[in-house]
Scaffold this motif. Structure first.
Motif, PDB file in Angstrom:
ATOM      1  N   MET A   1       0.786  -1.206   0.055  1.00  0.00           N
ATOM      2  CA  MET A   1       0.003  -0.043  -0.060  1.00  0.00           C
ATOM      3  C   MET A   1       0.682   1.337   0.041  1.00  0.00           C
ATOM      4  O   MET A   1       1.743   1.330   0.807  1.00  0.00           O
ATOM      5  N   ASP A   2       0.517   2.044  -1.075  1.00  0.00           N
ATOM      6  CA  ASP A   2       1.425   3.409  -0.996  1.00  0.00           C
ATOM      7  C   ASP A   2       0.960   4.441   0.030  1.00  0.00           C
ATOM      8  O   ASP A   2      -0.311   4.601   0.138  1.00  0.00           O
ATOM      9  N   PRO A   3       1.757   4.990   0.461  1.00  0.00           N
ATOM     10  CA  PRO A   3       1.291   6.411   1.410  1.00  0.00           C
ATOM     11  C   PRO A   3       0.737   7.078   0.535  1.00  0.00           C
ATOM     12  O   PRO A   3       0.993   7.515  -0.832  1.00  0.00           O
ATOM     13  N   LEU A   4      -0.168   8.096   1.103  1.00  0.00           N
ATOM     14  CA  LEU A   4      -0.787   9.244   0.409  1.00  0.00           C
ATOM     15  C   LEU A   4       0.154  10.229   0.101  1.00  0.00           C
ATOM     16  O   LEU A   4       0.188  11.001  -0.776  1.00  0.00           O
ATOM     17  N   MET A   5       1.223  10.861   1.203  1.00  0.00           N
ATOM     18  CA  MET A   5       2.244  11.536   1.043  1.00  0.00           C
ATOM     19  C   MET A   5       3.447  11.091   1.518  1.00  0.00           C
ATOM     20  O   MET A   5       3.501  10.319   2.680  1.00  0.00           O
ATOM     21  N   GLU A   6       4.701  11.255   0.739  1.00  0.00           N
ATOM     22  CA  GLU A   6       5.977  10.797   1.428  1.00  0.00           C
ATOM     23  C   GLU A   6       6.781  12.216   1.515  1.00  0.00           C
ATOM     24  O   GLU A   6       6.633  13.287   1.058  1.00  0.00           O
ATOM     25  N   TRP A   7       7.627  12.040   2.627  1.00  0.00           N
ATOM     26  CA  TRP A   7       8.636  12.954   2.764  1.00  0.00           C
ATOM     27  C   TRP A   7       9.710  12.933   1.640  1.00  0.00           C
ATOM     28  O   TRP A   7       9.882  11.803   1.224  1.00  0.00           O
ATOM     29  N   SER A   8      10.211  14.162   1.249  1.00  0.00           N
ATOM     30  CA  SER A   8      11.033  14.183   0.272  1.00  0.00           C
ATOM     31  C   SER A   8      11.947  15.572   0.607  1.00  0.00           C
ATOM     32  O   SER A   8      11.843  16.453   1.360  1.00  0.00           O
ATOM     33  N   ALA A   9      13.191  15.535   0.066  1.00  0.00           N
ATOM     34  CA  ALA A   9      14.203  16.611   0.283  1.00  0.00           C
ATOM     35  C   ALA A   9      13.500  17.950  -0.110  1.00  0.00           C
ATOM     36  O   ALA A   9      13.970  18.863   0.158  1.00  0.00           O
ATOM     37  N   ILE A  26       3.134  14.145   8.246  1.00  0.00           N
ATOM     38  CA  ILE A  26       2.786  13.235   7.130  1.00  0.00           C
ATOM     39  C   ILE A  26       2.513  12.006   7.658  1.00  0.00           C
ATOM     40  O   ILE A  26       1.658  11.195   7.053  1.00  0.00           O
ATOM     41  N   THR A  27       3.256  11.543   8.729  1.00  0.00           N
ATOM     42  CA  THR A  27       2.971  10.054   9.256  1.00  0.00           C
ATOM     43  C   THR A  27       1.557  10.085   9.699  1.00  0.00           C
ATOM     44  O   THR A  27       0.899   9.115   9.427  1.00  0.00           O
ATOM     45  N   LEU A  28       1.098  10.988  10.472  1.00  0.00           N
ATOM     46  CA  LEU A  28      -0.311  10.910  11.008  1.00  0.00           C
ATOM     47  C   LEU A  28      -1.335  11.296   9.852  1.00  0.00           C
ATOM     48  O   LEU A  28      -2.316  10.271   9.879  1.00  0.00           O
ATOM     49  N   LEU A  29      -1.191  11.765   8.767  1.00  0.00           N
ATOM     50  CA  LEU A  29      -1.902  11.811   7.582  1.00  0.00           C
ATOM     51  C   LEU A  29      -1.907  10.489   6.943  1.00  0.00           C
ATOM     52  O   LEU A  29      -3.131   9.984   6.632  1.00  0.00           O
ATOM     53  N   ASN A  30      -0.898  10.056   6.712  1.00  0.00           N
ATOM     54  CA  ASN A  30      -0.753   8.477   6.163  1.00  0.00           C
ATOM     55  C   ASN A  30      -1.672   7.616   6.964  1.00  0.00           C
ATOM     56  O   ASN A  30      -2.295   6.821   6.600  1.00  0.00           O
ATOM     57  N   SER A  34      -4.812   5.672   5.630  1.00  0.00           N
ATOM     58  CA  SER A  34      -4.699   4.326   5.535  1.00  0.00           C
ATOM     59  C   SER A  34      -5.795   3.273   6.267  1.00  0.00           C
ATOM     60  O   SER A  34      -6.498   2.559   6.016  1.00  0.00           O
ATOM     61  N   THR A  35      -5.907   4.008   7.435  1.00  0.00           N
ATOM     62  CA  THR A  35      -7.250   3.439   8.259  1.00  0.00           C
ATOM     63  C   THR A  35      -8.374   3.785   7.466  1.00  0.00           C
ATOM     64  O   THR A  35      -9.327   2.877   7.430  1.00  0.00           O
ATOM     65  N   LEU A  36      -8.689   4.690   6.734  1.00  0.00           N
ATOM     66  CA  LEU A  36      -9.869   5.229   5.975  1.00  0.00           C
ATOM     67  C   LEU A  36     -10.118   4.297   4.898  1.00  0.00           C
ATOM     68  O   LEU A  36     -11.102   3.956   4.496  1.00  0.00           O
ATOM     69  N   THR A  37      -8.787   3.872   4.302  1.00  0.00           N
ATOM     70  CA  THR A  37      -9.138   3.288   2.765  1.00  0.00           C
ATOM     71  C   THR A  37      -8.631   1.862   2.842  1.00  0.00           C
ATOM     72  O   THR A  37      -9.272   1.145   1.842  1.00  0.00           O
ATOM     73  N   HIS A  38      -8.151   1.344   3.935  1.00  0.00           N
ATOM     74  CA  HIS A  38      -7.739  -0.132   3.825  1.00  0.00           C
ATOM     75  C   HIS A  38      -7.958  -0.950   5.190  1.00  0.00           C
ATOM     76  O   HIS A  38      -8.220  -1.983   4.997  1.00  0.00           O
ATOM     77  N   THR A  39      -8.209  -0.588   6.363  1.00  0.00           N
ATOM     78  CA  THR A  39      -8.509  -1.086   7.247  1.00  0.00           C
ATOM     79  C   THR A  39      -9.750  -1.435   7.959  1.00  0.00           C
ATOM     80  O   THR A  39     -10.170  -2.360   8.363  1.00  0.00           O
ATOM     81  N   GLY A  40     -10.679  -0.610   7.219  1.00  0.00           N
ATOM     82  CA  GLY A  40     -12.194  -0.612   7.745  1.00  0.00           C
ATOM     83  C   GLY A  40     -12.372  -0.332   9.228  1.00  0.00           C
ATOM     84  O   GLY A  40     -13.465  -0.501   9.644  1.00  0.00           O
TER      85      GLY A  40
END
Length: 137
Positions: A1-9, A26-30, A34-40
């Motif tokens: 599962m890809d994160p919604l947002m990734e940290w980058s330089a 970003i971690t909290l958003l992801n 993830s909970t919203l779209t994958h775990t139910g």
């Protein structure tokens, strides 16, 4: 599962604490996405949204203290943007908590866009100022 947002330089301000807090946001958003779209596990969503909102308010306070301490010339403009975004986040949290708005992937996408805009706009400018301050010391 890809994160919604990734940290980058590209998102880095080069200030350790600000970048660390941005990564945590970003971690909290992801996690929320993830909970919203994958775990139910919809029972987790209100707590996760509130945690993201609370941490964002903490982050804004950190940035504003730092800007005030260093006499950042655009403090007021940055603070106004924080105030506007904080009001929007609190309203969203309130609407979701009392069932007036369904928490969906459109909401997490909106939060992602807000983070990108703020990190790459106001916070990038703050980062450049902080780098100049470091070099002048």
């Amino acid at each position: 599962m890809d994160p919604l947002m990734e940290w980058s330089a590209a998102l880095a301000t080069e200030h350790h604490l600000i970048d660390e807090q941005h990564q945590q946001m970003i971690t909290l958003l992801n996690d929320l996405h993830s909970t919203l779209t994958h775990t139910g596990r919809s029972d987790e969503l209100p707590r996760q949204l509130e945690a993201l909102c609370d941490f964002t308010m903490e982050h804004f306070a950190t940035e504003e203290r730092l800007m005030a301490h260093l006499n950042y010339p655009h403090l007021e403009r940055h603070r106004i943007q924080h105030d506007r975004l904080a009001a929007q986040a609190q309203e969203l949290n309130h609407r979701c908590q009392c069932g007036q708005q369904l928490l969906c992937s459109d909401v997490t996408e909106q939060l992602r866009e807000w983070m990108l805009d703020h990190f790459l706009g106001e916070d990038r400018e703050l980062g450049l100022f902080l780098q100049r301050q470091d070099r002048s010391e």
